[in-house]
Design a protein around this motif. Structure first.
Motif, PDB file in Angstrom:
ATOM      1  N   ASN A 152     -32.008  26.488  40.058  1.00  0.00           N
ATOM      2  CA  ASN A 152     -32.260  27.086  41.371  1.00  0.00           C
ATOM      3  C   ASN A 152     -32.480  26.026  42.454  1.00  0.00           C
ATOM      4  OD1 ASN A 152     -32.303  29.491  42.813  1.00  0.00           O
ATOM      5  ND2 ASN A 152     -34.533  29.559  42.860  1.00  0.00           N
ATOM      6  N   ARG A 153     -31.969  24.829  42.229  1.00  0.00           N
ATOM      7  CA  ARG A 153     -32.101  23.768  43.230  1.00  0.00           C
ATOM      8  C   ARG A 153     -31.053  23.952  44.329  1.00  0.00           C
ATOM      9  NH1 ARG A 153     -32.033  18.185  40.024  1.00  0.00           N
ATOM     10  NH2 ARG A 153     -32.599  17.364  42.086  1.00  0.00           N
ATOM     11  N   LYS A 154     -31.359  23.411  45.500  1.00  0.00           N
ATOM     12  CA  LYS A 154     -30.421  23.489  46.617  1.00  0.00           C
ATOM     13  C   LYS A 154     -29.393  22.376  46.499  1.00  0.00           C
ATOM     14  CE  LYS A 154     -33.778  25.502  49.843  1.00  0.00           C
ATOM     15  NZ  LYS A 154     -34.489  25.320  51.132  1.00  0.00           N
ATOM     16  N   LEU A 155     -28.146  22.719  46.801  1.00  0.00           N
ATOM     17  CA  LEU A 155     -27.084  21.720  46.737  1.00  0.00           C
ATOM     18  C   LEU A 155     -27.352  20.552  47.674  1.00  0.00           C
ATOM     19  CD1 LEU A 155     -23.842  23.890  46.518  1.00  0.00           C
ATOM     20  CD2 LEU A 155     -24.596  22.190  44.868  1.00  0.00           C
ATOM     21  N   GLU A 156     -27.988  20.856  48.821  1.00  0.00           N
ATOM     22  CA  GLU A 156     -28.284  19.794  49.781  1.00  0.00           C
ATOM     23  C   GLU A 156     -29.221  18.761  49.162  1.00  0.00           C
ATOM     24  OE1 GLU A 156     -28.665  23.003  50.314  1.00  0.00           O
ATOM     25  OE2 GLU A 156     -27.109  23.480  51.790  1.00  0.00           O
ATOM     26  N   ASP A 157     -30.183  19.243  48.370  1.00  0.00           N
ATOM     27  CA  ASP A 157     -31.115  18.323  47.714  1.00  0.00           C
ATOM     28  C   ASP A 157     -30.396  17.477  46.677  1.00  0.00           C
ATOM     29  OD1 ASP A 157     -33.153  19.366  49.249  1.00  0.00           O
ATOM     30  OD2 ASP A 157     -33.828  20.770  47.692  1.00  0.00           O
ATOM     31  N   LEU A 158     -29.482  18.088  45.935  1.00  0.00           N
ATOM     32  CA  LEU A 158     -28.724  17.334  44.944  1.00  0.00           C
ATOM     33  C   LEU A 158     -27.884  16.249  45.614  1.00  0.00           C
ATOM     34  CD1 LEU A 158     -27.390  20.091  42.492  1.00  0.00           C
ATOM     35  CD2 LEU A 158     -29.332  18.569  42.173  1.00  0.00           C
ATOM     36  N   LEU A 159     -27.252  16.604  46.710  1.00  0.00           N
ATOM     37  CA  LEU A 159     -26.422  15.628  47.425  1.00  0.00           C
ATOM     38  C   LEU A 159     -27.251  14.496  48.006  1.00  0.00           C
ATOM     39  CD1 LEU A 159     -24.000  18.115  49.199  1.00  0.00           C
ATOM     40  CD2 LEU A 159     -23.354  16.411  47.491  1.00  0.00           C
ATOM     41  N   GLY A 207     -34.719  20.010  25.623  1.00  0.00           N
ATOM     42  CA  GLY A 207     -35.843  19.620  26.455  1.00  0.00           C
ATOM     43  C   GLY A 207     -35.575  19.932  27.914  1.00  0.00           C
ATOM     44  N   MET A 208     -36.646  20.164  28.682  1.00  0.00           N
ATOM     45  CA  MET A 208     -36.472  20.531  30.079  1.00  0.00           C
ATOM     46  C   MET A 208     -35.826  19.415  30.902  1.00  0.00           C
ATOM     47  SD  MET A 208     -40.389  20.326  31.590  1.00  0.00           S
ATOM     48  CE  MET A 208     -39.813  20.789  33.218  1.00  0.00           C
ATOM     49  N   ASP A 209     -35.891  18.182  30.410  1.00  0.00           N
ATOM     50  CA  ASP A 209     -35.265  17.073  31.117  1.00  0.00           C
ATOM     51  C   ASP A 209     -33.744  17.187  31.125  1.00  0.00           C
ATOM     52  OD1 ASP A 209     -35.687  16.608  28.282  1.00  0.00           O
ATOM     53  OD2 ASP A 209     -34.729  14.662  28.592  1.00  0.00           O
ATOM     54  N   LEU A 210     -33.181  18.034  30.246  1.00  0.00           N
ATOM     55  CA  LEU A 210     -31.736  18.209  30.191  1.00  0.00           C
ATOM     56  C   LEU A 210     -31.220  19.266  31.157  1.00  0.00           C
ATOM     57  CD1 LEU A 210     -31.169  18.129  26.314  1.00  0.00           C
ATOM     58  CD2 LEU A 210     -30.917  16.252  27.934  1.00  0.00           C
ATOM     59  N   ALA A 211     -32.120  20.071  31.705  1.00  0.00           N
ATOM     60  CA  ALA A 211     -31.683  21.225  32.496  1.00  0.00           C
ATOM     61  C   ALA A 211     -30.945  20.828  33.770  1.00  0.00           C
ATOM     62  CB  ALA A 211     -32.885  22.107  32.837  1.00  0.00           C
ATOM     63  N   ALA A 212     -31.469  19.862  34.519  1.00  0.00           N
ATOM     64  CA  ALA A 212     -30.941  19.563  35.850  1.00  0.00           C
ATOM     65  C   ALA A 212     -29.536  18.985  35.822  1.00  0.00           C
ATOM     66  CB  ALA A 212     -31.887  18.612  36.579  1.00  0.00           C
TER      67      ALA A 212
END
Length: 490
Positions: free
Chosen positions: A172-179, A244-249
């Protein structure tokens, strides 16, 4: 009895009723280790958690195909598929063939999980054993228009994908944050978009692990292996995908994108993630100097540890926290778990010494307690609540053994079945001391009790009391009864 099992689905961020795609058949895929280093405790926590889940599903009568992969192909440093290959680097340093490294650490991984008493998966595929499946999947993604090739390397086209799909559905992260958190394209960068990732990588001349493919002699990207292997053994869509949750993003986000681009369907119905480890409240990591390996935890050979802890005590410690909760390692918490585990095992050891009441006398409702145990596990595999319920059973066993309560033979049988089902079958605990050591302990205690009985017979109460007190000081309790002197660990 009817079960309403609920699981927390990372994909929807809600608890959902568990309904497998095929009745009574569950497909479960868990991301396994990368085998170019020793398995770390974060891995162990994840695999112990999914072992609990696997065991409970089996206990409920499901047929489970549990697939856990081995990453052995060698991958580049960082999430951007850049840098020096880890296998090649290690092979040069240790002057080994890459598959020697794979074998060494795979065997070490299996040895550690055996100590933790985890059940082996149904299938444990390796990335190097499924290169052809990965190549075919890349081909299909390209044919569907979601990937492109540049100079022998194939990239997934995230910009094309997000026009039709929700790329960040899992986090549920914003694409702008990923960029904003991704580096700008440089003059030498081949990728069209900053979020694009490699599906197939052209090997440099010095790269050791390489395979022929339509685009180049190279090797698969990190993310494609899990999509290809889960598809082969579980189909285009299966029930549970874990890690693990570290793999989710990054890893799991890209797995979903690849699989949907290839198969036109979400790969897994339920996404489940274990939480991270901390040490004395700080995140566990090698760079912080507070990370330790399982072997160091067992031996106590680490500056942060006062002593070593047995594998079963550590497993019990891990199960005291819900798999989605942060697990904090400290000497105090490990000491408490060690005592709790020993107290549980000591109570179980008393069961065969309890003589049931001659009359049908029941001072406790075992059926209700059993129902609460199932309710705990049905609530997203809530092992801490299950443990709390089992310690109600410990109190009952101790009370009956001490003569404060009575139970009949039928109830005693139900207690033993409850212990077998939840302590051994579901939680995967076992008595660590066994075989010759256990027999020697029994023989030694028989000798000590005989000496004490002889002292009492000779009215040497000083010696008799001294034996009792000194045994108590080391955690062994004596109980005199009409049937003789019994002992148990406290």
């Amino acid at each position: 009895m009817q079960h309403n099992l609920t699981v927390y689905n990372t994909l929807t961020r809600t608890k959902e009723k568990f309904e497998p795609i095929h009745p009574n058949l569950v497909g479960m895929y868990v991301c396994g280790p990368t085998v170019y280093s020793d398995v770390h405790l974060g891995n162990c926590r994840t695999f112990v958690s999914f072992d609990l889940i696997y065991r409970y599903l089996l206990h409920l009568g499901y047929k489970v195909r549990y697939v856990r992969n081995i990453t052995d192909a060698g991958h580049l440093e960082g999430d951007n598929d850049e840098g020096e290959d880890k296998f090649a680097k290690k092979a040069k340093i240790e002057q080994l063939e890459p598959m020697e490294i794979v074998q060494k650490y795979t065997l070490g991984f299996h040895d550690v999980l055996r100590l933790f008493n985890t059940l082996p998966p149904s299938i444990e595929p390796t990335a190097t054993g499924h290169i052809s499946e990965q190549i075919e999947m890349v081909k299909q993604i390209m044919e569907n228009g979601y990937a492109y090739e540049v100079n022998g390397t194939v990239y997934f086209d995230v910009d094309k994908y997000i026009q039709e799909h929700n790329y960040t559905i899992l986090t549920n992260r914003k694409l702008e944050d990923l960029l904003n958190n991704t580096r700008e394209l440089g003059g030498q960068d081949e990728k069209r978009g900053r979020l694009d990732f490699a599906l197939w990588i052209k090997a440099k001349p010095e790269h050791i692990m390489r395979w022929p493919a339509p685009w180049s002699v190279g090797f698969p990207g990190w993310h494609i292996e899990c999509s290809a292997m889960s598809r082969k053994y579980l189909g285009d869509q299966f029930d549970i995908h874990g890690g693990g949750m570290d793999l989710a993003a990054t890893h799991h986000t890209n797995e979903i994108a690849q699989s949907e681009a290839c198969n036109h369907v979400q790969p897994a119905k339920y996404w489940m993630h274990t939480n991270m480890l901390t040490v004395n409240g700080a995140r566990m990591s090698k760079s912080a100097g507070n990370g330790f390996l399982p072997g160091e935890l067992f031996t106590g050979n680490h500056l942060l540890l006062k002593r070593g802890y047995s594998p079963m005590a550590v497993r019990f410690f891990m199960l005291q926290a819900h798999y989605r909760s942060t697990l904090d390692f400290s000497n105090e918490a490990l000491d408490a778990a060690d005592k709790g585990y020993k107290r549980l095992m000591a109570a179980i050891g008393l069961l065969d010494k309890i003589i049931p009441a001659s009359q049908n006398k029941i001072d406790v409702d075992i059926k209700t307690l059993r129902g609460r145990c199932y309710a705990a596990m049905d609530d997203d595999f809530n092992s801490p609540v299950l443990i709390a319920e089992l310690f109600e059973l410990v109190r009952l066993i101790n009370s009956v053994y001490d003569g404060n309560q009575q139970i009949d033979a039928t109830t005693l049988k139900m207690v033993k079945e409850l212990i077998q089902h939840f302590v051994f079958d579901v939680m995967g605990l076992k008595e660590e001391q066994g075989g010759t050591d256990s027999e020697q302990t029994e023989t030694l205690m028989d000798i000590i009790i005989d000496i004490r009985n002889e002292a009492k017979k000779n009215k040497d109460f000083t010696t008799s009391d001294r034996i009792r007190h000194e045994l108590s000081a080391i955690g062994i309790q004596l109980k005199d009864s009409k049937d003789g002197t019994l002992w148990n660990k406290i």
